[in-house]
Design a protein around this motif. Structure first.
Motif, mmCIF file in Angstrom:
data_model
loop_
_atom_site.group_PDB
_atom_site.id
_atom_site.type_symbol
_atom_site.label_atom_id
_atom_site.label_comp_id
_atom_site.label_asym_id
_atom_site.label_seq_id
_atom_site.Cartn_x
_atom_site.Cartn_y
_atom_site.Cartn_z
ATOM 1 N N ALA A 76 0.822 -1.210 0.000
ATOM 2 C CA ALA A 76 0.000 0.000 0.000
ATOM 3 C C ALA A 76 0.858 1.263 0.000
ATOM 4 O O ALA A 76 0.626 2.196 -0.784
ATOM 5 N N VAL A 77 1.864 1.305 0.864
ATOM 6 C CA VAL A 77 2.718 2.499 0.958
ATOM 7 C C VAL A 77 3.482 2.722 -0.344
ATOM 8 O O VAL A 77 3.545 3.843 -0.871
ATOM 9 N N SER A 78 4.067 1.652 -0.876
ATOM 10 C CA SER A 78 4.827 1.800 -2.125
ATOM 11 C C SER A 78 3.907 2.155 -3.290
ATOM 12 O O SER A 78 4.301 2.900 -4.199
ATOM 13 N N SER A 79 2.668 1.672 -3.270
ATOM 14 C CA SER A 79 1.713 2.027 -4.328
ATOM 15 C C SER A 79 1.337 3.502 -4.253
ATOM 16 O O SER A 79 1.188 4.171 -5.285
ATOM 17 N N VAL A 80 1.167 4.017 -3.036
ATOM 18 C CA VAL A 80 0.853 5.441 -2.880
ATOM 19 C C VAL A 80 2.032 6.294 -3.351
ATOM 20 O O VAL A 80 1.848 7.322 -4.029
ATOM 21 N N LEU A 81 3.249 5.883 -3.015
ATOM 22 C CA LEU A 81 4.431 6.604 -3.503
ATOM 23 C C LEU A 81 4.509 6.552 -5.029
ATOM 24 O O LEU A 81 4.822 7.551 -5.688
ATOM 25 N N SER A 109 7.333 0.421 -7.990
ATOM 26 C CA SER A 109 6.532 -0.661 -8.561
ATOM 27 C C SER A 109 7.076 -2.023 -8.159
ATOM 28 O O SER A 109 6.310 -2.952 -7.861
ATOM 29 N N SER A 110 8.401 -2.156 -8.138
ATOM 30 C CA SER A 110 9.019 -3.429 -7.770
ATOM 31 C C SER A 110 8.606 -3.847 -6.366
ATOM 32 O O SER A 110 8.245 -5.006 -6.124
ATOM 33 N N VAL A 111 8.634 -2.907 -5.440
ATOM 34 C CA VAL A 111 8.259 -3.212 -4.058
ATOM 35 C C VAL A 111 6.757 -3.479 -3.955
ATOM 36 O O VAL A 111 6.317 -4.412 -3.273
ATOM 37 N N ALA A 112 5.962 -2.667 -4.650
ATOM 38 C CA ALA A 112 4.507 -2.822 -4.585
ATOM 39 C C ALA A 112 4.063 -4.169 -5.139
ATOM 40 O O ALA A 112 3.214 -4.849 -4.546
ATOM 41 N N VAL A 113 4.635 -4.559 -6.268
ATOM 42 C CA VAL A 113 4.261 -5.842 -6.879
ATOM 43 C C VAL A 113 4.627 -7.000 -5.966
ATOM 44 O O VAL A 113 3.832 -7.932 -5.767
ATOM 45 N N ALA A 114 5.822 -6.951 -5.400
ATOM 46 C CA ALA A 114 6.242 -8.023 -4.495
ATOM 47 C C ALA A 114 5.295 -8.125 -3.305
ATOM 48 O O ALA A 114 4.912 -9.230 -2.884
#
Length: 399
Positions: A76-81, A109-114
């Motif tokens: 969630a946090v990485s998607s908001v970023l 995106s890499s972090v969000a997808v993972a």
């Protein structure tokens, strides 16, 4: 309890639908923006590279972060970023600033997808993995059907910025849905006794061990998927040429082709549950891949738009079914920690192999397009599967 699980599954599927819709929408907006503002295909290649390469390099870091953070919150946090960066992307006039922002998109995106993949694995483990993945794949195929249609009919150079703002809004909305999922239970102990990666190098070693471990079906399925990604890259270049030169059709006919593929994909996702045989998931995955490769190989035998649509309809069905089964294989063979590591590397590498396929297409563009599209598809789909399935079968027979 059953109602809560059902609600969780559909909330997850809705979240992933929003992400997929936004990504596909801006995949059409990005070339329009780059070519209109900066003017060259070389700049477009740099733009794609600026997004993909950082996501590949970020994989070990993302894998490590998943062992220390709640996957929902991390996603969630990485998607908001990512949403924040995506929203300002079309307002960057300088190309250097533009590529740096794309690199930031790739990293987040890499972090969000993972994180999303880890959440998906937890939800599947708490429910029926086949059902969960068929629903998720179906939702993503609906996005594949609707997003290009929406972008193609509403996007122009004058309003292209709205597409990026739309993706930003959808990313935030998907994050809200993720955070509303039930708090996942602590990761279960890996049945093999393996522990999570102890560092960045440990993450790399863990991923290599997963893919090369002969006792797992994940390895051949992964390598086969990489071959499929190469095929997708080849197809992006060769299919428009095939339509124009071999069939005498305009490039706009691509819309019909991809619509057929998406419709087949929705049907394949629905049918995925019934396609799982008693002998195991890997058998169905192999047969889906083999039949799909054979279908594409027939393109150099029959120059006909109707047949092309039939091929893409059937291949869309098989690809969606194989995708759902692939996730089931990963989720049933790997523990929670290993799943996080696996998807941290797997997803950005898929994008890398698509790029390799695009580059490879240049070597075949001057050859008879019938043989290029059909023959190379057969090779890149089957060779990785055979190279890793046959040694695995010999190992199983020896033990």
């Amino acid at each position: 309890m059953r109602a809560m699980v059902k609600d969780t599954v559909w909330r997850l599927a809705s979240s992933l639908f929003l992400v997929q819709f936004g990504l596909l929408y801006t995949s059409i907006c990005l070339p329009i923006l780059v070519l209109d503002r900066y003017g060259t295909v070389t700049d477009l290649a740099y733009a794609f590279g600026a997004r993909i390469i950082p996501s590949v390099l970020m994989a070990p870091v993302a894998a490590r972060m998943l062992t220390q953070w709640d996957a929902r919150k991390l996603a969630a946090v990485s998607s908001v970023l990512m949403a924040a960066v995506t929203g300002v992307l079309p307002f960057a006039e300088d190309f250097v600033v533009f590529t740096l922002l794309l690199a930031a998109v790739g990293i987040t995106s890499s972090v969000a997808v993972a994180g999303r993949m880890a959440v998906r694995g937890r939800v599947a483990a708490a429910a029926d993995p086949v059902r969960v993945n068929s629903i998720v794949v179906g939702a993503q195929r609906v996005a594949m059907l609707t997003a290009p249609l929406a972008a193609g009919t509403t996007t122009s150079a004058a309003n292209v910025a709205l597409g990026f703002l739309l993706e930003a809004v959808l990313l935030v909305a998907s994050s809200v849905l993720l955070l509303r999922l039930p708090v996942p239970a602590p990761p279960a102990a890996d049945p093999s006794g393996a522990r999570g990666p102890s560092g960045l190098l440990g993450a790399v070693k863990t991923y290599a061990n997963i893919v090369l471990r002969p006792s797992l079906a994940v390895g051949p399925a992964t390598l086969s998927t990489y071959g499929y990604m190469i095929y997708l890259g080849l197809r992006q270049v060769l299919l428009p040429l095939y339509l124009i030169d071999a069939l005498g059709r305009p490039v706009s006919a691509l819309g019909f082709v991809y619509t057929a593929s998406a419709i087949g994909g929705i049907a394949g996702a629905v049918a995925a549950r019934s396609l799982s045989p008693r002998r195991g998931f890997i058998g169905v995955f192999v047969w889906c891949t083999v039949i799909e490769a054979v279908m594409f190989s027939t393109l150099f035998l029959k120059e006909n738009l109707v047949w092309l649509l039939v091929v893409f309809l059937v291949s869309g069905f098989l690809e969606a079914a194989a995708t759902a089964i692939f996730f089931v294989i990963v989720q049933t063979e790997l523990g929670n920690d290993e799943q996080g590591v696996f998807f941290s590397f797997f997803v950005p590498q898929c994008e890398l192999f698509i790029g390799f396929g695009v580059l490879l297409a240049g070597a075949f563009a001057g050859v008879d397009l019938l043989y290029s599209l059909g023959g190379t598809s057969l090779v890149v789909l089957l060779v990785p599967l055979l190279l890793f399935t046959l040694p695995r079968r010999r190992t199983a027979q020896q033990t």
